[in-house]
Enzyme design. Structure first.
Site, PDB file in Angstrom:
ATOM      1  N   CYS A   1     -16.137 -17.933   5.067  1.00 58.02           N
ATOM      2  CA  CYS A   1     -15.109 -18.920   5.413  1.00 58.02           C
ATOM      3  C   CYS A   1     -15.669 -20.320   5.222  1.00 58.02           C
ATOM      4  O   CYS A   1     -16.796 -20.609   5.657  1.00 58.02           O
ATOM      5  CB  CYS A   1     -14.652 -18.720   6.859  1.00 58.02           C
ATOM      6  SG  CYS A   1     -13.393 -19.899   7.408  1.00 58.02           S
TER       7      CYS A   1
ATOM      8  N   GLU B   1     -23.881 -42.048   8.742  1.00 62.25           N
ATOM      9  CA  GLU B   1     -22.941 -42.028   7.624  1.00 62.25           C
ATOM     10  C   GLU B   1     -22.734 -43.444   7.109  1.00 62.25           C
ATOM     11  O   GLU B   1     -22.391 -44.352   7.873  1.00 62.25           O
ATOM     12  CB  GLU B   1     -21.613 -41.419   8.062  1.00 62.25           C
ATOM     13  CG  GLU B   1     -20.456 -41.593   7.103  1.00 62.25           C
ATOM     14  CD  GLU B   1     -20.744 -41.085   5.697  1.00 62.25           C
ATOM     15  OE1 GLU B   1     -20.472 -41.828   4.738  1.00 62.25           O
ATOM     16  OE2 GLU B   1     -21.250 -39.946   5.562  1.00 62.25           O
TER      17      GLU B   1
ATOM     18  N   TYR C   1       0.844  -1.191   0.000  1.00 63.19           N
ATOM     19  CA  TYR C   1       0.000   0.000   0.000  1.00 63.19           C
ATOM     20  C   TYR C   1       0.889   1.255   0.000  1.00 63.19           C
ATOM     21  O   TYR C   1       2.111   1.164  -0.021  1.00 63.19           O
ATOM     22  CB  TYR C   1      -0.954  -0.027   1.189  1.00 63.19           C
ATOM     23  CG  TYR C   1      -1.999  -1.120   1.102  1.00 63.19           C
ATOM     24  CD1 TYR C   1      -2.846  -1.221  -0.001  1.00 63.19           C
ATOM     25  CD2 TYR C   1      -2.134  -2.077   2.109  1.00 63.19           C
ATOM     26  CE1 TYR C   1      -3.798  -2.219  -0.093  1.00 63.19           C
ATOM     27  CE2 TYR C   1      -3.089  -3.084   2.027  1.00 63.19           C
ATOM     28  CZ  TYR C   1      -3.912  -3.153   0.922  1.00 63.19           C
ATOM     29  OH  TYR C   1      -4.851  -4.150   0.829  1.00 63.19           O
TER      30      TYR C   1
ATOM     31  N   ALA D   1     -21.281 -30.697   4.809  1.00 65.88           N
ATOM     32  CA  ALA D   1     -22.642 -30.162   4.904  1.00 65.88           C
ATOM     33  C   ALA D   1     -23.409 -30.807   6.053  1.00 65.88           C
ATOM     34  O   ALA D   1     -24.026 -30.115   6.875  1.00 65.88           O
ATOM     35  CB  ALA D   1     -23.382 -30.374   3.581  1.00 65.88           C
TER      36      ALA D   1
ATOM     37  N   ARG E   1       2.605  -1.539  11.051  1.00 65.09           N
ATOM     38  CA  ARG E   1       2.695  -2.832  10.372  1.00 65.09           C
ATOM     39  C   ARG E   1       3.618  -2.690   9.169  1.00 65.09           C
ATOM     40  O   ARG E   1       3.448  -1.779   8.350  1.00 65.09           O
ATOM     41  CB  ARG E   1       1.317  -3.320   9.911  1.00 65.09           C
ATOM     42  CG  ARG E   1       1.352  -4.788   9.478  1.00 65.09           C
ATOM     43  CD  ARG E   1      -0.007  -5.366   9.192  1.00 65.09           C
ATOM     44  NE  ARG E   1       0.023  -6.812   9.375  1.00 65.09           N
ATOM     45  CZ  ARG E   1      -0.964  -7.636   9.028  1.00 65.09           C
ATOM     46  NH1 ARG E   1      -2.067  -7.147   8.473  1.00 65.09           N
ATOM     47  NH2 ARG E   1      -0.865  -8.927   9.234  1.00 65.09           N
TER      48      ARG E   1
ATOM     49  N   ARG F   1      -6.727 -15.198   9.697  1.00 62.23           N
ATOM     50  CA  ARG F   1      -7.670 -16.210   9.237  1.00 62.23           C
ATOM     51  C   ARG F   1      -7.978 -17.238  10.318  1.00 62.23           C
ATOM     52  O   ARG F   1      -9.040 -17.855  10.311  1.00 62.23           O
ATOM     53  CB  ARG F   1      -7.125 -16.878   7.976  1.00 62.23           C
ATOM     54  CG  ARG F   1      -7.223 -15.959   6.763  1.00 62.23           C
ATOM     55  CD  ARG F   1      -6.486 -16.511   5.585  1.00 62.23           C
ATOM     56  NE  ARG F   1      -5.055 -16.624   5.849  1.00 62.23           N
ATOM     57  CZ  ARG F   1      -4.228 -17.384   5.139  1.00 62.23           C
ATOM     58  NH1 ARG F   1      -4.697 -18.121   4.161  1.00 62.23           N
ATOM     59  NH2 ARG F   1      -2.939 -17.416   5.413  1.00 62.23           N
TER      60      ARG F   1
ATOM     61  N   CYS G   1     -12.116 -16.209   2.251  1.00 64.05           N
ATOM     62  CA  CYS G   1     -11.520 -14.966   2.759  1.00 64.05           C
ATOM     63  C   CYS G   1     -10.894 -14.112   1.672  1.00 64.05           C
ATOM     64  O   CYS G   1     -10.708 -12.910   1.857  1.00 64.05           O
ATOM     65  CB  CYS G   1     -10.479 -15.284   3.821  1.00 64.05           C
ATOM     66  SG  CYS G   1      -9.130 -16.328   3.226  1.00 64.05           S
TER      67      CYS G   1
ATOM     68  N   LYS H   1      -2.167 -30.479   0.868  1.00 66.74           N
ATOM     69  CA  LYS H   1      -3.539 -30.262   1.331  1.00 66.74           C
ATOM     70  C   LYS H   1      -3.915 -31.095   2.548  1.00 66.74           C
ATOM     71  O   LYS H   1      -5.086 -31.236   2.878  1.00 66.74           O
ATOM     72  CB  LYS H   1      -4.517 -30.532   0.184  1.00 66.74           C
ATOM     73  CG  LYS H   1      -4.307 -29.622  -1.026  1.00 66.74           C
ATOM     74  CD  LYS H   1      -5.380 -29.768  -2.067  1.00 66.74           C
ATOM     75  CE  LYS H   1      -6.686 -29.159  -1.634  1.00 66.74           C
ATOM     76  NZ  LYS H   1      -7.694 -29.151  -2.705  1.00 66.74           N
TER      77      LYS H   1
END
Length: 666
Positions: A363, A413, A173, A394, A221, A321, A351, A431
């Site tokens: 999120c 399930e 910035y 879900a 910052r 986050r 986000c 992941k």
């Protein structure tokens, strides 16, 4: 693990922060276009204070009208904005937290929709590589006005009840642009040598101190490294930090990068970025200053945070986050319920991706974020028996929300494990953290006393016997198998990822180049040398958000995956001779020999057919909704809700949101 350092107080200037957990500034797009506070933003911040965070730092507030990077940024450029912020600070203080206001000017990093018709300005006439805006060089008189406006905004922040302000000199910035030789090419008193480039910051803190009381905290910052060619590196940052302490800042918030930085160096880092990526640079800053140092980016575990504090890497740890994913992280950690913390998985789907489309932040793992003002999760007057069918995101979100409202919930399930499609989604390289989402939901349901029946195939008789007042069907999706001749010879990407299908030695062809197909190709390429992907569209990974796509494309290139785009699979032939590394598919050792495999025939964009030999063909054509129980359930229950991929195969963001909404509505 004992977290005694994490939950000890520490001073920033004259302000005592009750613990070392900080919520740093994050854009939400929750406020009004005119820069005033909304009920939505207030309750979003209040929820974090209720969760026990020691210090909340607001998202970046404008100090000049129209000078904002996103459309719904709040501001303190006029006195009319003070009252709403007083309500915000009162709400946060009522919960025992402290709150600072971050002040900034976006410079050339402005989203096109947020310019408000104003010319984009920067220290020098340059184009932002990320936002593509050509900026005009600021005039000296404009710099002087901006210094005055920062001072006035700090004065308003103090009158609004903030405990301090944070000056934003990071992330590319405007003030970061003045500090960086990558952008600042001026030859006047505001450019060139270090003393000139830092001059605007010196003048701003002077203006702020003139407008505020002696006990008002002022922090800064910075990006510890610009992480762009020609930008400021840690060597000059250490010099800068010594200077910032000398001119009167009370703490330094150590972050990294600009919008133009490489994907894994990003301001909001993806899951592929190492945890605590700024820890070494923060530790170096600690060696040259005596004021507190805040460590930011990719720390989402309280035990990791406490360890970093004990190492002397920093004095506070900021979890942006992490606070989105679970605003109650501090309270859960303080009482030893670390396993129930909903950790950030670094997916960027909620986000970051919405901001590109000028939408509000949400999120994947916390669909309640930004909706705190809609429902307080108060117990219902008349609890109901709720049957949730399906243990993917879900269904689990629906069960958790309904149980928190006081309903008697049970989850059924069919598989032996929870997670649905999210199980296989955690297997591709980088992941693994996705598994924490399902794990924390499971722990939460245990805490709430929700029975979970695994390996339980729901039948009409079971529904009739249960006599539920409400049924939530979250049976998810199944791999899509298009009517391609020979498709029965392919194995699914899901089975490959979960280890249920063998990938034979020799060439591998993945049919489908969306996120699942591309990730599976990279996964297989870690142990097979010859992997190709066929995608009918003109690019791979069109269903991924840009930052994570860029990382994955780099991984595919590094692992040697061959991509064929504009390629439509027509048929899979058998009896094709392929080169293998064993003498037969039984696994007997041998040299490179010919073996019988498959030929994947595809048509290119010009209509010409080609054949790729394959020892293994992997089908990654996507998913289709799986909903075999709705009609049956409606025969036994008046309130039946079908959610997530059982309605339409989609992404986890939609599934978790619909689960949360169903849990509130039953």
């Amino acid at each position: 693990m004992k977290l005694d350092t994490l939950f000890s107080p520490l001073m920033i200037g004259s302000c005592e922060i009750p613990n070392r957990l900080v919520v740093p500034a994050m854009v939400t797009n929750y406020c009004n276009l005119e820069g005033t506070i909304t009920e939505r933003y207030l309750r979003y911040m209040e929820e974090k204070a209720k969760g026990g965070w020691g210090l909340l730092i607001t998202e970046d507030y404008c100090v000049q009208e129209g000078r904002k990077g996103y459309t719904r940024i709040p501001g303190l450029w006029n006195d009319g904005q003070v009252a709403g912020n007083r309500e915000l600070t009162d709400a946060v203080h009522a919960q025992g937290s402290k709150i600072f206001c971050q002040l900034y000017h976006p410079g050339r990093q402005v989203m096109p929709q947020a310019t408000c018709g104003l010319e984009v300005v920067a220290p020098s006439a340059t184009t932002c590589p990320a936002c593509q805006a050509l900026a005009r060089e600021m005039r000296v008189e404009e710099i002087h006005q901006l210094v005055s406006d920062f001072g006035a905004a700090a004065g308003r922040a103090e009158r609004a009840g903030f405990d301090g302000v944070e000056l934003h000199c990071a992330h590319g910035y405007l003030l970061a642009e003045f500090l960086s030789p990558a952008v600042n090419r001026r030859v006047d008193e505001y450019g060139g040598c270090f003393e000139n480039r830092v001059r605007i910051v010196d003048e701003i803190i002077g203006a702020m101190r003139a407008q505020t009381g002696p006990d008002f905290a002022i922090t800064v910052r910075i990006s510890s490294d610009d992480l762009v060619p020609g930008g400021r590196t840690i060597a000059e940052t250490l010099q800068l930090c010594r200077h910032l302490e000398e001119v009167g800042f009370d703490a330094i918030n150590c972050s990294n990068g600009m919008y133009a930085s490489a994907p894994t160096d990003q301001v909001i880092a993806p899951m592929f970025t190492p945890h605590a990526l700024n820890m070494e640079r923060s530790a170096l800053i600690k060696q040259v200053v005596s004021i507190p140092v805040i460590l930011s980016n990719r720390v989402n575990d309280p035990e990791m945070a406490d360890t970093l504090l004990k190492m002397g890497v920093a004095d506070f740890v900021a979890m942006g986050r992490g606070s989105l994913a679970d605003p109650n992280l501090p309270r859960k950690a303080a009482c030893g319920k670390v396993g129930t913390i909903r950790q950030c998985i670094g997916c960027l789907q909620g986000c970051e991706a919405p901001l590109y489309a000028d939408e509000a932040v949400t999120c994947v793992v916390n669909p309640r974020v930004g909706r705190e003002y809609e429902a307080d999760l108060a117990p219902v007057d008349e609890p109901r028996r709720v049957m949730v069918i399906g243990g993917g995101p879900a269904g689990l979100q629906a069960a958790e929300a309904a149980a928190r409202r006081g309903h008697a919930v049970e989850v059924f399930e069919a598989q032996g494990q929870l997670g649905g499609q999210f199980r296989s989604a955690a297997y591709p390289v980088g992941k693994g953290e996705l598994a924490t989402y399902v794990s924390s939901l499971r722990a939460s349901l245990e805490e709430l006393g929700v029975p979970v029946h695994l390996g339980c195939e729901v039948t009409e008789k079971l529904i009739a016997d249960e006599k539920p007042d409400a049924v939530v069907i979250a049976t998810g999706a199944r791999p899509l198998t298009p009517p391609i001749p020979g498709i029965e010879n392919a194995v699914t990407a899901e089975d490959v990822l979960l280890g249920r299908a063998e990938v034979r030695p020799g060439p591998v062809v993945v049919c489908g180049g969306g996120e699942v197909g591309a990730e599976t190709a990279d996964f297989v390429a870690r142990y097979r040398d010859d992997v190709s992907v066929l995608e009918m569209r003109d690019d791979l990974c069109l269903d991924m958000m840009p930052i994570t796509k860029q990382v994955l494309m780099g991984m595919l290139g590094a692992s040697g995956v061959k991509a064929h785009v504009g390629a439509t699979v027509k048929r899979i032939e058998t009896g094709v001779e392929v080169d293998g590394s064993v003498s037969s598919w039984s696994g007997e050792a041998g040299g490179a020999t010919a073996a019988t495999g498959y030929g994947v025939v595809y048509e290119d964009a010009e209509g010409v057919e080609h054949t790729l030999p394959a020892a293994t063909v992997i089908s990654a054509f996507g998913y289709k909704a799986h909903n075999p129980l709705e009609e049956v359930a409606r025969r036994h229950c008046d309130d039946v809700r079908v959610i997530g991929s059982a309605v339409r195969a989609g992404n986890a963001l939609v599934a978790s949101r619909e689960g949360y909404e169903a849990g509130l509505a039953v």
